[in-house]
Write a protein that holds these residues in place. Structure first.
Motif, PDB file in Angstrom:
ATOM      1  N   ASP A 149       0.806  -1.211   0.000  1.00  0.00           N
ATOM      2  CA  ASP A 149       0.000   0.000   0.000  1.00  0.00           C
ATOM      3  C   ASP A 149       0.845   1.268   0.000  1.00  0.00           C
ATOM      4  O   ASP A 149       0.301   2.374  -0.073  1.00  0.00           O
ATOM      5  CB  ASP A 149      -0.925   0.017   1.221  1.00  0.00           C
ATOM      6  N   ILE A 150       2.166   1.120   0.082  1.00  0.00           N
ATOM      7  CA  ILE A 150       3.070   2.272   0.077  1.00  0.00           C
ATOM      8  C   ILE A 150       3.461   2.593  -1.360  1.00  0.00           C
ATOM      9  O   ILE A 150       3.943   1.713  -2.080  1.00  0.00           O
ATOM     10  CB  ILE A 150       4.344   1.980   0.894  1.00  0.00           C
ATOM     11  N   PRO A 151       3.256   3.823  -1.848  1.00  0.00           N
ATOM     12  CA  PRO A 151       3.665   4.174  -3.216  1.00  0.00           C
ATOM     13  C   PRO A 151       5.159   3.935  -3.423  1.00  0.00           C
ATOM     14  O   PRO A 151       5.972   4.098  -2.503  1.00  0.00           O
ATOM     15  CB  PRO A 151       3.331   5.674  -3.308  1.00  0.00           C
ATOM     16  N   PHE A 156      10.856   3.409  -2.111  1.00  0.00           N
ATOM     17  CA  PHE A 156      12.232   3.338  -2.590  1.00  0.00           C
ATOM     18  C   PHE A 156      13.045   4.593  -2.294  1.00  0.00           C
ATOM     19  O   PHE A 156      14.074   4.838  -2.926  1.00  0.00           O
ATOM     20  CB  PHE A 156      12.251   3.029  -4.087  1.00  0.00           C
ATOM     21  N   THR A 157      12.565   5.372  -1.354  1.00  0.00           N
ATOM     22  CA  THR A 157      13.381   6.468  -0.818  1.00  0.00           C
ATOM     23  C   THR A 157      13.517   6.257   0.687  1.00  0.00           C
ATOM     24  O   THR A 157      14.601   5.933   1.179  1.00  0.00           O
ATOM     25  CB  THR A 157      12.753   7.846  -1.117  1.00  0.00           C
ATOM     26  N   ASP A 158      12.400   6.362   1.414  1.00  0.00           N
ATOM     27  CA  ASP A 158      12.420   6.131   2.855  1.00  0.00           C
ATOM     28  C   ASP A 158      12.825   4.695   3.186  1.00  0.00           C
ATOM     29  O   ASP A 158      13.472   4.436   4.211  1.00  0.00           O
ATOM     30  CB  ASP A 158      11.043   6.405   3.462  1.00  0.00           C
ATOM     31  N   GLY A 159      12.467   3.765   2.298  1.00  0.00           N
ATOM     32  CA  GLY A 159      12.748   2.355   2.569  1.00  0.00           C
ATOM     33  C   GLY A 159      14.225   2.021   2.647  1.00  0.00           C
ATOM     34  O   GLY A 159      14.621   1.083   3.357  1.00  0.00           O
ATOM     35  N   GLU A 164      12.709  -1.063   8.043  1.00  0.00           N
ATOM     36  CA  GLU A 164      11.747  -1.723   8.932  1.00  0.00           C
ATOM     37  C   GLU A 164      10.309  -1.313   8.618  1.00  0.00           C
ATOM     38  O   GLU A 164       9.382  -2.123   8.736  1.00  0.00           O
ATOM     39  CB  GLU A 164      12.066  -1.403  10.399  1.00  0.00           C
ATOM     40  N   LYS A 165      10.106  -0.069   8.207  1.00  0.00           N
ATOM     41  CA  LYS A 165       8.763   0.403   7.872  1.00  0.00           C
ATOM     42  C   LYS A 165       8.196  -0.374   6.683  1.00  0.00           C
ATOM     43  O   LYS A 165       7.033  -0.810   6.703  1.00  0.00           O
ATOM     44  CB  LYS A 165       8.803   1.892   7.545  1.00  0.00           C
ATOM     45  N   VAL A 166       9.011  -0.552   5.649  1.00  0.00           N
ATOM     46  CA  VAL A 166       8.556  -1.295   4.475  1.00  0.00           C
ATOM     47  C   VAL A 166       8.395  -2.769   4.813  1.00  0.00           C
ATOM     48  O   VAL A 166       7.470  -3.435   4.343  1.00  0.00           O
ATOM     49  CB  VAL A 166       9.533  -1.095   3.301  1.00  0.00           C
ATOM     50  N   ILE A 195      15.377  -4.315   0.554  1.00  0.00           N
ATOM     51  CA  ILE A 195      14.890  -3.694   1.781  1.00  0.00           C
ATOM     52  C   ILE A 195      14.526  -4.754   2.820  1.00  0.00           C
ATOM     53  O   ILE A 195      14.849  -4.625   4.012  1.00  0.00           O
ATOM     54  CB  ILE A 195      13.678  -2.794   1.482  1.00  0.00           C
ATOM     55  N   ALA A 196      13.872  -5.838   2.371  1.00  0.00           N
ATOM     56  CA  ALA A 196      13.483  -6.907   3.293  1.00  0.00           C
ATOM     57  C   ALA A 196      14.709  -7.540   3.949  1.00  0.00           C
ATOM     58  O   ALA A 196      14.739  -7.750   5.171  1.00  0.00           O
ATOM     59  CB  ALA A 196      12.670  -7.964   2.557  1.00  0.00           C
TER      60      ALA A 196
END
Length: 260
Positions: A149-151, A156-159, A164-166, A195-196
């Motif tokens: 649900d995350i654009p 791919f910036t904050d992640g 952890e958020k992603v 990211i995972a």
């Protein structure tokens, strides 16, 4: 062994992502494995979900793999779960070429009777993932495809700085897939995979369900394929069908016809 990893975006602007990829790869690769990165020309990651730029970029990926093969690497992998140009590149080099999505889907089907796919928010890319599951002959083993649900622009910036958020969002979608019958999860995005792994997310929370980072699976598959070729004498790919070797001189001739 020396392996070439070809990215589908240009080097400039991908610095934080490449750094994270290297950190993850360093955790999993063999001590004797050297990774050489190469980059395609596409500058906007958002363009990869559109057919036309994706097709042009796939040609650039093929040429990067061809050049890497001529430079003497032992194997090549494209860092994209669309596996762009992989089959075509196999006709131009004498070393194994791995598509991480193909490798991950088949490995997941060895771990579980049915697997689920989590990918980016973009509907177009989710359809690409689904079509490649069908192309791999594994549609009957796929419990479903879930989009986060995350654009993508945010993921791919904050992640890359807050994985952890992603990872929490991935886990939310993974539970939905488990409810649909999946007992393994494959991440249908190179960025989400990295990211995972950076967040240590390898298992669905509270469940004995593995989560596969497609790039890591691709890398480890490539190491195995190189060993099978260099130590076991196995061909890098079949030369009897569509992946019959296309001679270097003919490849140069065809490139010149297109002004490449």
């Amino acid at each position: 062994m020396k392996l070439s990893v070809v990215h589908i975006n240009s080097q400039q602007g991908s610095e934080s992502y490449t750094k994270l990829v290297n950190e993850v790869f360093d955790k999993y690769k063999r001590p004797d494995t050297e990774i050489v990165h190469r980059w395609a020309k596409l500058k906007r990651a958002a363009d990869t979900v559109f057919g036309y730029p994706y097709a042009l970029n796939a040609v650039d990926v093929v040429h990067n793999i061809s050049e890497a093969g001529r430079d003497g690497v032992d194997g090549c992998m494209v860092a994209c779960t669309g596996d762009p140009g992989v089959i075509e590149a196999r006709t131009l080099v004498d070393v194994p070429v791995v598509g991480p999505w193909e490798a991950s889907l088949h490995l997941a089907s060895m771990y579980a009777y049915r697997f689920g796919v989590i990918t980016v928010e973009d509907r177009a890319w989710a359809e690409v993932c689904h079509s490649l599951v069908a192309k791999s002959g594994l549609l009957g083993r796929c419990a479903g495809v879930q989009r986060i649900d995350i654009p993508s622009a945010e993921a791919f910036t904050d992640g890359f700085t807050n994985p952890e958020k992603v990872a929490a969002e991935l886990d939310k979608q993974a539970h939905k897939l488990v409810d649909q019958g999946a007992t393994a999860i494959v991440l249908g995005s190179a960025g989400l995979s990295t990211i995972a792994s950076a967040a240590g997310y390898t298992q669905v929370s509270g469940l004995d369900v593995p989560v596969f980072d497609a790039l890591v699976i691709g890398l480890k598959t490539l190491e195995m394929r190189v060993d099978l070729t260099s130590k076991g004498g196995l061909l890098p790919t079949s030369r009897a069908g569509y992946t019959k070797r296309f001679a270097d001189k003919d490849a140069d001739r065809v490139r010149s016809l297109f002004g490449l």
